[in-house]
Design an enzyme around this catalytic site. Structure first.
Site, short mmCIF file in Angstrom:
data_model
loop_
_atom_site.label_atom_id
_atom_site.label_comp_id
_atom_site.label_asym_id
_atom_site.label_seq_id
_atom_site.Cartn_x
_atom_site.Cartn_y
_atom_site.Cartn_z
CE1 TYR A 1 -55.97 43.42 -13.76
CE2 TYR A 1 -55.91 41.25 -12.73
CZ TYR A 1 -55.39 42.16 -13.63
OH TYR A 1 -54.31 41.83 -14.40
CE LYS B 1 -56.77 41.94 -17.03
NZ LYS B 1 -56.21 42.42 -18.30
P1 NDP Z 1 -48.06 47.91 -16.48
O1 NDP Z 1 -48.76 48.67 -15.42
O2 NDP Z 1 -46.63 47.59 -16.34
O3 NDP Z 1 -48.27 48.66 -17.90
C1 NDP Z 1 -49.56 49.05 -18.27
C2 NDP Z 1 -49.55 49.54 -19.69
O4 NDP Z 1 -50.90 49.86 -20.04
C3 NDP Z 1 -48.75 50.81 -19.87
O5 NDP Z 1 -48.17 50.78 -21.15
C4 NDP Z 1 -49.81 51.92 -19.79
O6 NDP Z 1 -49.46 53.09 -20.53
C5 NDP Z 1 -50.97 51.22 -20.48
N1 NDP Z 1 -52.26 51.75 -20.13
C6 NDP Z 1 -52.86 51.84 -18.92
N2 NDP Z 1 -54.07 52.41 -19.02
C7 NDP Z 1 -54.27 52.68 -20.33
C8 NDP Z 1 -55.32 53.27 -21.09
N3 NDP Z 1 -56.44 53.68 -20.51
N4 NDP Z 1 -55.16 53.41 -22.42
C9 NDP Z 1 -54.02 53.00 -23.04
N5 NDP Z 1 -52.99 52.42 -22.38
C10 NDP Z 1 -53.12 52.27 -21.04
O7 NDP Z 1 -48.93 46.58 -16.67
P2 NDP Z 1 -48.46 45.09 -17.02
O8 NDP Z 1 -47.50 45.09 -18.12
O9 NDP Z 1 -48.14 44.38 -15.78
O10 NDP Z 1 -49.87 44.49 -17.52
C11 NDP Z 1 -50.21 44.39 -18.89
C12 NDP Z 1 -51.47 43.55 -19.02
O11 NDP Z 1 -51.25 42.26 -18.46
C13 NDP Z 1 -52.68 44.14 -18.27
O12 NDP Z 1 -53.85 43.87 -19.00
C14 NDP Z 1 -52.69 43.35 -16.99
O13 NDP Z 1 -53.96 43.31 -16.40
C15 NDP Z 1 -52.22 41.99 -17.47
N6 NDP Z 1 -51.67 41.12 -16.45
C16 NDP Z 1 -50.54 41.47 -15.75
C17 NDP Z 1 -50.03 40.61 -14.80
C18 NDP Z 1 -48.80 40.91 -14.02
O14 NDP Z 1 -48.46 40.12 -13.14
N7 NDP Z 1 -48.07 41.97 -14.29
C19 NDP Z 1 -50.69 39.34 -14.50
C20 NDP Z 1 -51.86 39.08 -15.28
C21 NDP Z 1 -52.31 39.94 -16.22
P3 NDP Z 1 -48.93 54.44 -19.76
O15 NDP Z 1 -47.70 54.08 -19.03
O16 NDP Z 1 -48.72 55.44 -20.87
O17 NDP Z 1 -50.06 54.84 -18.84
#
Ligand code: NDP
Length: 244
Positions: free
Chosen positions: A152, A156
């Site tokens: 991861y 990033k």
């Molecule tokens: P969630 O797991 O809550 O949501 C993930 C989202 O990404 C969902 O909408 C999911 O859609 C979608 N998704 C996953 N895989 C795919 C794919 N292959 N193609 C298209 N859509 C996809 O994640 P977060 O909201 O927590 O994270 C969002 C971003 O922020 C990510 O990049 C994460 O790495 C980053 N981030 C998050 C942090 C945190 O603390 N939460 C901290 C730092 C960064 P579906 O449900 O349809 O699969």
């Protein structure tokens, strides 16, 4: 000004807040999802019920063909993408000694390859229009590293190098390219962390709380705006002071 925005993984968590925030700012928003159409549809309904314009488009953004279809569908439904938010991301945590190559590959594909595919797919239109905003969601893990997240953190960190390179390539054409790097944000992704890990995460911040998806969405809304045209190749850290 109303722009067409595409938020990958806009159906849940941070992406959902970004989609709602951009719509509140007057943008027409494409909400991408991969497996849960009902979640994306509820974001679209919320935007429409507030008078905004939105569509949901399913696509695995790590798949080149699917990305081509995604960009075509957004073009037909709303118009050419002017604001791209590379938000979709996954974790497959584990210490290096136990990390499978599948877990390595999947995280790199969804978090990094997707940014390459989506950015490339929207670039021609942005170059033609001489305006564009590309914002990728990074992570403090990509800045500081995190045990159990070699895959991861690598994905990033790579997004940052990617961003700075593209920023230099297209800056002269009115296109900015930036990263927003969140700390711990309350979403499904962090819901798996135990109570003790969350308490530790909170006490490591300066502000004494976990982040909310809206905290990240506010930074994205700024970078997406007309007034942010002189900010490019940057990493805006939204972590409550975790990494200071
Ligand atoms: P969630 O797991 O809550 O949501 C993930 C989202 O990404 C969902 O909408 C999911 O859609 C979608 N998704 C996953 N895989 C795919 C794919 N292959 N193609 C298209 N859509 C996809 O994640 P977060 O909201 O927590 O994270 C969002 C971003 O922020 C990510 O990049 C994460 O790495 C980053 N981030 C998050 C942090 C945190 O603390 N939460 C901290 C730092 C960064 P579906 O449900 O349809 O699969």
């Amino acid at each position: 000004m109303s722009r067409v925005a595409l938020v990958t993984g806009g159906s849940r968590g941070i992406g959902r807040a970004i989609a709602l925030g951009l719509a509140r700012g007057g943008h027409r928003v494409a909400v991408n999802y991969s497996t849960r159409p009902e979640a994306a549809e509820s974001v679209v309904q919320e935007i429409r019920s507030n008078g905004g314009e939105a569509i949901a488009v399913g696509a695995d953004v790590s798949d080149e063909e699917a990305v081509g279809r995604l960009i075509r569908e957004v073009g037909e439904g709303l118009g050419p993408v002017e604001v791209l938010v590379n938000n979709a991301g996954v974790t497959r945590d584990g210490l290096l000694a136990r990390m499978s190559s599948d877990d390595w590959d999947r995280v790199i594909e969804v978090n990094l390859r997707s940014a390459f595919l989506c950015t490339k797919a929207v670039m021609r239109g942005m170059l033609k229009n001489r305006w564009g905003r590309i914002i990728s969601i990074g992570s403090v893990s990509g800045l500081a590293g995190n045990p159990g997240q070699a895959n991861y953190a690598a994905s990033k960190a790579a997004v940052i190098g990617f961003t700075k390179s593209i920023a230099k390539e297209v800056g002269g054409r009115g296109i900015t390219v930036n990263v927003v790097a969140p700390g711990f944000i309350e979403t499904d992704m962090t819901a798996e962390l135990g109570e003790a890990a969350l308490e530790a995460a909170i006490s490591a911040t300066a502000v004494g709380r976990l982040g909310r998806p809206e905290d990240v969405a506010a930074a994205v809304a700024y970078l997406a705006g007309e007034n942010a045209g002189f900010v490019t190749g940057q990493v805006i850290v939204v972590d409550g002071g975790l990494t200071i």
